[in-house]
Design a protein around this motif. Structure first.
Motif, PDB file in Angstrom:
ATOM      1  N   LEU A  38       0.825  -1.214   0.000  1.00  0.00           N
ATOM      2  CA  LEU A  38       0.000   0.000   0.000  1.00  0.00           C
ATOM      3  C   LEU A  38       0.857   1.260   0.000  1.00  0.00           C
ATOM      4  CD1 LEU A  38      -2.746  -1.213   2.477  1.00  0.00           C
ATOM      5  CD2 LEU A  38      -3.001  -0.880   0.009  1.00  0.00           C
ATOM      6  N   TRP A  39       1.928   1.270   0.793  1.00  0.00           N
ATOM      7  CA  TRP A  39       2.805   2.444   0.831  1.00  0.00           C
ATOM      8  C   TRP A  39       3.513   2.647  -0.510  1.00  0.00           C
ATOM      9  CZ3 TRP A  39       5.111   1.381   6.320  1.00  0.00           C
ATOM     10  CH2 TRP A  39       4.282   1.957   7.290  1.00  0.00           C
ATOM     11  N   LEU A  40       3.925   1.568  -1.145  1.00  0.00           N
ATOM     12  CA  LEU A  40       4.552   1.697  -2.465  1.00  0.00           C
ATOM     13  C   LEU A  40       3.543   2.263  -3.465  1.00  0.00           C
ATOM     14  CD1 LEU A  40       6.581  -1.621  -2.531  1.00  0.00           C
ATOM     15  CD2 LEU A  40       7.543   0.696  -2.492  1.00  0.00           C
ATOM     16  N   ASP A  41       2.299   1.825  -3.362  1.00  0.00           N
ATOM     17  CA  ASP A  41       1.249   2.355  -4.224  1.00  0.00           C
ATOM     18  C   ASP A  41       1.002   3.840  -3.950  1.00  0.00           C
ATOM     19  OD1 ASP A  41      -0.911   2.062  -6.184  1.00  0.00           O
ATOM     20  OD2 ASP A  41      -2.252   2.334  -4.462  1.00  0.00           O
ATOM     21  N   ASP A  42       1.224   4.277  -2.719  1.00  0.00           N
ATOM     22  CA  ASP A  42       1.074   5.687  -2.358  1.00  0.00           C
ATOM     23  C   ASP A  42       2.202   6.546  -2.921  1.00  0.00           C
ATOM     24  OD1 ASP A  42      -1.261   5.262  -0.917  1.00  0.00           O
ATOM     25  OD2 ASP A  42      -0.240   5.146   1.023  1.00  0.00           O
ATOM     26  N   GLY A  43       3.230   5.885  -3.463  1.00  0.00           N
ATOM     27  CA  GLY A  43       4.342   6.632  -4.055  1.00  0.00           C
ATOM     28  C   GLY A  43       5.579   6.721  -3.186  1.00  0.00           C
ATOM     29  N   LYS A  44       5.551   6.073  -2.034  1.00  0.00           N
ATOM     30  CA  LYS A  44       6.746   6.068  -1.190  1.00  0.00           C
ATOM     31  C   LYS A  44       7.843   5.273  -1.888  1.00  0.00           C
ATOM     32  CE  LYS A  44       4.522   6.597   3.312  1.00  0.00           C
ATOM     33  NZ  LYS A  44       4.525   8.017   3.201  1.00  0.00           N
ATOM     34  N   SER A  45       9.082   5.666  -1.636  1.00  0.00           N
ATOM     35  CA  SER A  45      10.212   4.947  -2.222  1.00  0.00           C
ATOM     36  C   SER A  45      10.470   3.651  -1.450  1.00  0.00           C
ATOM     37  CB  SER A  45      11.463   5.818  -2.190  1.00  0.00           C
ATOM     38  OG  SER A  45      11.934   5.938  -0.855  1.00  0.00           O
ATOM     39  N   ILE A  46      11.226   2.787  -2.044  1.00  0.00           N
ATOM     40  CA  ILE A  46      11.612   1.541  -1.390  1.00  0.00           C
ATOM     41  C   ILE A  46      12.357   1.841  -0.093  1.00  0.00           C
ATOM     42  CG2 ILE A  46      13.165  -0.452  -1.597  1.00  0.00           C
ATOM     43  CD1 ILE A  46      12.272  -0.579  -4.575  1.00  0.00           C
ATOM     44  N   ASP A  47      13.246   2.828  -0.139  1.00  0.00           N
ATOM     45  CA  ASP A  47      14.003   3.187   1.072  1.00  0.00           C
ATOM     46  C   ASP A  47      13.090   3.732   2.170  1.00  0.00           C
ATOM     47  OD1 ASP A  47      16.580   4.213  -1.101  1.00  0.00           O
ATOM     48  OD2 ASP A  47      16.716   2.521   0.277  1.00  0.00           O
ATOM     49  N   GLU A  48      12.099   4.525   1.797  1.00  0.00           N
ATOM     50  CA  GLU A  48      11.160   5.058   2.785  1.00  0.00           C
ATOM     51  C   GLU A  48      10.348   3.936   3.420  1.00  0.00           C
ATOM     52  OE1 GLU A  48       9.935   9.464   1.145  1.00  0.00           O
ATOM     53  OE2 GLU A  48       9.184   7.727   0.049  1.00  0.00           O
ATOM     54  N   VAL A  49       9.863   3.017   2.599  1.00  0.00           N
ATOM     55  CA  VAL A  49       9.077   1.896   3.115  1.00  0.00           C
ATOM     56  C   VAL A  49       9.934   1.029   4.036  1.00  0.00           C
ATOM     57  CG1 VAL A  49       7.821  -0.216   2.494  1.00  0.00           C
ATOM     58  CG2 VAL A  49       7.451   1.888   1.189  1.00  0.00           C
ATOM     59  N   ALA A  50      11.158   0.757   3.620  1.00  0.00           N
ATOM     60  CA  ALA A  50      12.065  -0.053   4.442  1.00  0.00           C
ATOM     61  C   ALA A  50      12.317   0.629   5.791  1.00  0.00           C
ATOM     62  CB  ALA A  50      13.385  -0.286   3.707  1.00  0.00           C
ATOM     63  N   ALA A  51      12.525   1.944   5.780  1.00  0.00           N
ATOM     64  CA  ALA A  51      12.755   2.668   7.032  1.00  0.00           C
ATOM     65  C   ALA A  51      11.516   2.608   7.927  1.00  0.00           C
ATOM     66  CB  ALA A  51      13.138   4.118   6.742  1.00  0.00           C
ATOM     67  N   LEU A  52      10.346   2.780   7.347  1.00  0.00           N
ATOM     68  CA  LEU A  52       9.108   2.723   8.125  1.00  0.00           C
ATOM     69  C   LEU A  52       8.877   1.342   8.733  1.00  0.00           C
ATOM     70  CD1 LEU A  52       6.813   4.767   5.737  1.00  0.00           C
ATOM     71  CD2 LEU A  52       7.460   5.426   8.061  1.00  0.00           C
ATOM     72  N   LEU A  53       9.293   0.312   8.009  1.00  0.00           N
ATOM     73  CA  LEU A  53       9.087  -1.066   8.476  1.00  0.00           C
ATOM     74  C   LEU A  53      10.282  -1.621   9.242  1.00  0.00           C
ATOM     75  CD1 LEU A  53       7.346  -2.546   5.318  1.00  0.00           C
ATOM     76  CD2 LEU A  53       6.276  -1.816   7.459  1.00  0.00           C
ATOM     77  N   ASP A  54      11.343  -0.821   9.333  1.00  0.00           N
ATOM     78  CA  ASP A  54      12.572  -1.242  10.012  1.00  0.00           C
ATOM     79  C   ASP A  54      13.100  -2.555   9.430  1.00  0.00           C
ATOM     80  OD1 ASP A  54      14.682  -0.929  11.829  1.00  0.00           O
ATOM     81  OD2 ASP A  54      13.668  -2.147  13.349  1.00  0.00           O
ATOM     82  N   CYS A  55      13.204  -2.569   8.091  1.00  0.00           N
ATOM     83  CA  CYS A  55      13.764  -3.734   7.413  1.00  0.00           C
ATOM     84  C   CYS A  55      14.746  -3.249   6.358  1.00  0.00           C
ATOM     85  CB  CYS A  55      12.670  -4.610   6.806  1.00  0.00           C
ATOM     86  SG  CYS A  55      11.810  -3.896   5.399  1.00  0.00           S
ATOM     87  N   ASP A  56      15.458  -4.159   5.774  1.00  0.00           N
ATOM     88  CA  ASP A  56      16.434  -3.814   4.752  1.00  0.00           C
ATOM     89  C   ASP A  56      15.726  -3.495   3.431  1.00  0.00           C
ATOM     90  OD1 ASP A  56      18.550  -4.690   2.512  1.00  0.00           O
ATOM     91  OD2 ASP A  56      19.586  -4.125   4.376  1.00  0.00           O
ATOM     92  N   PRO A  57      16.180  -2.471   2.708  1.00  0.00           N
ATOM     93  CA  PRO A  57      15.565  -2.162   1.422  1.00  0.00           C
ATOM     94  C   PRO A  57      15.564  -3.345   0.444  1.00  0.00           C
ATOM     95  CG  PRO A  57      16.953  -0.344   2.099  1.00  0.00           C
ATOM     96  CD  PRO A  57      17.185  -1.466   3.073  1.00  0.00           C
TER      97      PRO A  57
END
Length: 86
Positions: A38-57
Motif C-alpha cells: 500500500l505504501w509503495l502504491d502511495d508513491g513512497k520509495s523503497i528506502d522510505e518503506v524499508a525505514a518505516l518497516l525497520d527492514c532492509d531495502p
C-alpha cells in the motif's frame, strides 16, 4: 542508494481489497507485506518503506519484484501469504 518513485500502481479495486484484508490480518508478517504494498502504491520509495518497516531495502525490493510478476490481486495476495520471512 535512494530509490525515488517505484512507479508501482495498484488498481483501485485491488487496493480496496488489500486494505480490507490488511485490517483483518492477524499475522504480523503478512500485515507488513500488505502495508508495504500500500505504501509503495502511495508513491513512497523503497528506502522510505524499508525505514518505516525497520527492514532492509533489499527485502522490500524482493517483495516488489515478486508483486510485479503477478497480475491479479488474488495472485498478489496468495504470494504475500507464501513469502517466507527474510
Amino acid at each position: 542508494m535512494s530509490e525515488k518513485g517505484t512507479a508501482f500502481r495498484l488498481d483501485p479495486a485491488d487496493r480496496k481489497q488489500i486494505e480490507k484484508r490488511r485490517k483483518k490480518e492477524k499475522d504480523s508478517r503478512i500485515y507488513t507485506r500488505y502495508l508495504a504494498l500500500l505504501w509503495l502504491d502511495d508513491g513512497k520509495s523503497i528506502d522510505e518503506v524499508a525505514a518505516l518497516l525497520d527492514c532492509d531495502p533489499s527485502t522490500v525490493r524482493k517483495w516488489l519484484k515478486l508483486f510485479e510478476k503477478k497480475g491479479s490481486t488474488d495472485s498478489i495476495i496468495s504470494l504475500i501469504e507464501e513469502i517466507p520471512e527474510t
